[in-house]
Write an enzyme that holds these catalytic residues in place. Structure first.
Site, PDB file in Angstrom:
ATOM      1  N   HIS A  96       0.876  -1.119  -0.028  1.00  0.00           N
ATOM      2  CA  HIS A  96       0.482   0.162   0.145  1.00  0.00           C
ATOM      3  C   HIS A  96       0.717   0.436  -0.386  1.00  0.00           C
ATOM      4  O   HIS A  96       0.117   2.354   0.607  1.00  0.00           O
ATOM      5  CB  HIS A  96      -1.604   0.146   0.943  1.00  0.00           C
ATOM      6  CG  HIS A  96      -0.696  -0.520   2.747  1.00  0.00           C
ATOM      7  ND1 HIS A  96      -0.910  -0.861   3.528  1.00  0.00           N
ATOM      8  CD2 HIS A  96       0.456   0.719   2.858  1.00  0.00           C
ATOM      9  CE1 HIS A  96       0.040  -0.531   4.628  1.00  0.00           C
ATOM     10  NE2 HIS A  96       0.452   0.251   4.609  1.00  0.00           N
ATOM     11  N   HIS A 118      11.046  -3.063   3.194  1.00  0.00           N
ATOM     12  CA  HIS A 118      11.275  -1.493   2.596  1.00  0.00           C
ATOM     13  C   HIS A 118      12.101  -1.222   4.072  1.00  0.00           C
ATOM     14  O   HIS A 118      11.194  -1.738   5.411  1.00  0.00           O
ATOM     15  CB  HIS A 118      10.339  -1.075   2.629  1.00  0.00           C
ATOM     16  CG  HIS A 118       8.798  -1.326   3.222  1.00  0.00           C
ATOM     17  ND1 HIS A 118       7.762  -1.544   3.688  1.00  0.00           N
ATOM     18  CD2 HIS A 118       8.206   0.562   3.049  1.00  0.00           C
ATOM     19  CE1 HIS A 118       7.351  -1.924   3.593  1.00  0.00           C
ATOM     20  NE2 HIS A 118       6.851  -0.236   3.947  1.00  0.00           N
ATOM     21  N   GLU A 149       4.865  -4.820   8.294  1.00  0.00           N
ATOM     22  CA  GLU A 149       3.663  -4.982   7.896  1.00  0.00           C
ATOM     23  C   GLU A 149       3.234  -6.262   7.613  1.00  0.00           C
ATOM     24  O   GLU A 149       1.442  -6.364   7.543  1.00  0.00           O
ATOM     25  CB  GLU A 149       2.931  -3.922   6.517  1.00  0.00           C
ATOM     26  CG  GLU A 149       3.421  -2.316   7.627  1.00  0.00           C
ATOM     27  CD  GLU A 149       3.612  -1.333   6.475  1.00  0.00           C
ATOM     28  OE1 GLU A 149       3.513   0.295   6.639  1.00  0.00           O
ATOM     29  OE2 GLU A 149       3.933  -1.593   4.935  1.00  0.00           O
TER      30      GLU A 149
END
Length: 282
Positions: free
Chosen positions: A12, A193, A242
């Site tokens: 996202h 990331h 995440e």
């Protein structure tokens, strides 16, 4: 009864939303990323879900250090796009499904998951970017949405095993709802990331693709549920945690799944983008 007919996983990344809003999707940098969602958009236009249970994390838009729910479910009728510092995204309001949401909340709490119930909140890119990736830029979103927000920002986040078990509990809740509804569940965030510090820009494509392999397998998720927080942090960066939210989606589909589509692209901004479409098998 209501039924979960598919699961979707997707990154996202906020820059993806900006690229769509600024009409840059055909530019050479962005085109390969968005091409990986062409199949998914055609597929979801045929599937026409009534409701999407969308698992995401808030980025200090609805929650801050004053209140940090581990798991929160939106039971409201409407959610506006959040102003994340540069104005709200030019996307439609998200329309909720209060009857099913309250049913799920009750079922989860009686199933011993301590959910925070949210009736009013704005939703940020964690929720709106996945909708844009799957539905494009319509005047109104073509389905109702139940937001499920997970804390993966402030330590301690929930374990992968707890997320998988929450997915199983959500599936039980949906199946006990008497109305005939086509429900999908989406897990969002990731992939590898890191946005700050000496490892800023870290991307681990090998680890990401092994994770996509595990997500696509028909099993009880033992290997996925066993991944510890420290491995996510070490191998995929500070924001790679995440990906535990994907396990909520995967747990809701049951042991047996059929992979329908897979996409992986590096980079989008400074992030690895992953995407899966899975179908539960009886």
């Amino acid at each position: 009864m209501a039924r979960i007919t598919a699961g979707v996983a997707t990154s996202h990344v906020p820059a993806i939303g900006a690229a769509m809003d600024l009409k840059k999707t055909a530019e050479p940098y962005w085109q390969p990323l968005f091409a990986g969602y062409d199949w998914s958009r055609q597929w979801i236009a045929q599937e026409k879900p009534d409701v999407v249970i969308l698992v995401y994390n808030d980025h200090a838009s609805a929650f801050d250090m004053k209140i940090i729910p581990t798991f929160a479910i939106g039971c409201g009728e409407r959610y506006k796009p959040a102003d994340e510092g540069w104005g709200p995204r030019p996307v439609p309001d998200v329309i909720g499904e209060p009857d099913l949401a309250w049913h799920i909340a009750q079922s989860l709490i009686l199933d011993e998951f301590d959910m925070t119930i949210i009736n009013e909140m704005d939703v940020d890119h964690g929720l709106t970017v996945p909708l844009s990736l799957m539905f494009g830029q319509p005047d109104a979103w073509p389905c109702r949405v139940i937001p499920v927000a997970v804390n993966v920002v402030t330590y301690p986040p929930p374990s992968g095993n707890r997320c998988w078990r929450l997915g199983e509990a959500i599936a039980r809740a949906v199946e006990s709802f008497p109305e005939d509804l086509n429900v999908q569940i989406w897990g969002t965030g990731g992939m590898s990331h890191q946005l700050q510090g000496p490892r800023a820009g870290l991307i681990n494509a090998e680890w990401d693709n092994r994770f996509l392999d595990l997500m696509s397998q028909s099993d009880d998720g033992e290997a996925l549920r066993a991944i510890e927080h420290i491995e996510y942090l070490r191998e995929t960066g500070s924001e790679g945690i995440e990906m535990v939210m994907w396990l909520i989606m995967r747990g809701a589909l049951g042991d047996k799944v059929r992979p329908l589509h897979r996409h992986y692209h590096v980079p989008a901004s400074n992030t690895a983008v992953g995407h899966l479409v899975l179908e539960p098998m009886d």
